[in-house]
Structures are given as structure tokens and as C-alpha cells.
Design a protein around this motif. Structure first.
Motif: not given
Ligand code: ZN
Length: 196
Positions: A54, A57, A59, A66, A69
Motif C-alpha cells: 500500500c 501504510c 500493508n 489497501c 486505507c
Molecule cells: Zn494501507
């Protein structure tokens, strides 16, 4: 090198899979219809092609942002910082956390050559600097290196007007968040304390 040996070698590189388990898995696959191994092989090929991190973040995701988010129902003013993307899955399983995440991509570990520049603390600080963040909850593992990482993150955020908290010690010391049960994780989040 034989085809069997090849697969056994590759499988034994995986965490928790020793040579014996690798052999057992290989022989198991050989006893199954060939389609099963072919499906596994193509799933693995697609995995590395499609999965990325992502933009916000870190992820794991197949999109720019993601699912977490991109979800407007999440509390974007509360960021939970974790070591690995796998920790997000563990916290999400509790269903108790409504904030968003930031994957640090590891923990400070001088012996393994992991320093501050290898982590994504800068990115976290940028997110806080951009505004709208009320609290950063640091959920690194309660091991020596996780604690050192938590202190480092706290230092980096000290100049911002943001509450920095740390998960409570409900997780057994030396334990991994990823393997802790949901109730323990939920309690550790609820009983978080301010880092001062
Ligand atoms: Zn994210």
C-alpha cells in the motif's frame, strides 16, 4: 538435480518447514492429481505478480491503497504501527480495532544490520505531519528489539502534536503478536498506555 530434490530444497527454505516436512509435502503432491500442483504453481506465480504494498501504510494489497486505507468508515485519526503486514491480520481478526495501520517493515536490530533507515518511520512521521492524526498506537512486539523500535518511533514523533501510546503487556513478553490469540490482542489494545 532431480525434480523431487528441487521441490524439497525450495520448500525447506520456507519458515517452519524442515527437510522432513518438505519431503512429506512433495510426496503428498505427487500422490494427488497433477492439477493440484499446477494450481499451486500458478497461484504462487500470480501472487508475486499481483501483490504489492500500500502506498500509504505498506500493508499488502493488489491496489494502490489497501482495503483499510481506502475505507472511509475506519478511524483515520488513529494509526496503529506494527512490525509486519502479518500483524495487521492478527489485529484485524479481533474485530476490535477501528483505526488504520502503518507497517514499519521490521524492527531495529543492529545485529541483523537493520537500522532506522530500513524501517518506514519517516513515512509514518510524514503521515502525522500531514495532519488529522490524533493518536499513534505502537504495537511492535514486546521483545527487546520491539521495545527499542517503539522508543525510536516515539522519539521521531515527539515534535508533533499527537498522542503516542503503546500496547499493554498482555502479549507474553518475547511473544509474537502474529501468534497471540484475539482476546489477548484486544486486551493489549484496550489497556494501551501513553508513552512519556
Ligand atoms: Zn494501507
Amino acid at each position: 538435480m532431480s525434480a523431487i530434490e528441487d521441490v524439497v530444497n525450495e520448500l525447506s527454505r520456507l519458515p517452519t518447514i524442515g527437510r522432513k516436512s518438505a519431503m512429506r509435502l512433495t510426496y503428498h503432491l505427487l500422490k494427488q492429481p497433477p492439477e493440484q500442483s499446477k494450481r499451486l504453481a500458478s497461484a504462487l506465480a500470480v501472487l508475486t505478480d499481483r501483490v504489492r504494498t500500500c502506498d500509504r501504510c505498506h500493508n499488502l494489497t493488489e491496489e494502490t491503497l489497501c482495503e483499510i486505507c481506502a475505507d472511509p468508515r475506519r478511524d483515520h485519526s488513529l494509526i496503529c504501527a506494527v512490525e509486519e503486514a502479518g500483524d495487521i491480520a492478527a489485529i484485524e481478526r479481533t474485530g476490535e480495532f477501528r483505526g488504520v495501520f502503518h507497517v514499519l517493515r521490521g524492527r531495529l536490530s543492529p545485529l541483523d544490520g537493520v537500522g532506522p533507515d530500513d524501517l518506514t518511520v519517516d513515512g509514518l512521521a510524514r503521515r502525522v505531519a500531514a495532519g488529522g492524526v490524533r493518536e499513534v498506537l505502537i504495537a511492535t512486539n514486546p521483545k527487546l528489539e520491539g521495545e527499542a523500535t517503539a522508543l525510536y518511533v516515539q522519539e521521531q514523533l515527539a515534535t508533533f502534536d499527537v498522542l503516542v501510546t503503546r500496547i499493554a503487556r498482555g502479549i507474553p513478553v518475547g511473544g509474537d503478536l502474529e501468534y497471540a490469540d484475539g482476546v489477548t490482542i484486544a486486551q493489549a489494545i484496550t489497556a494501551r498506555r501513553e508513552m512519556k
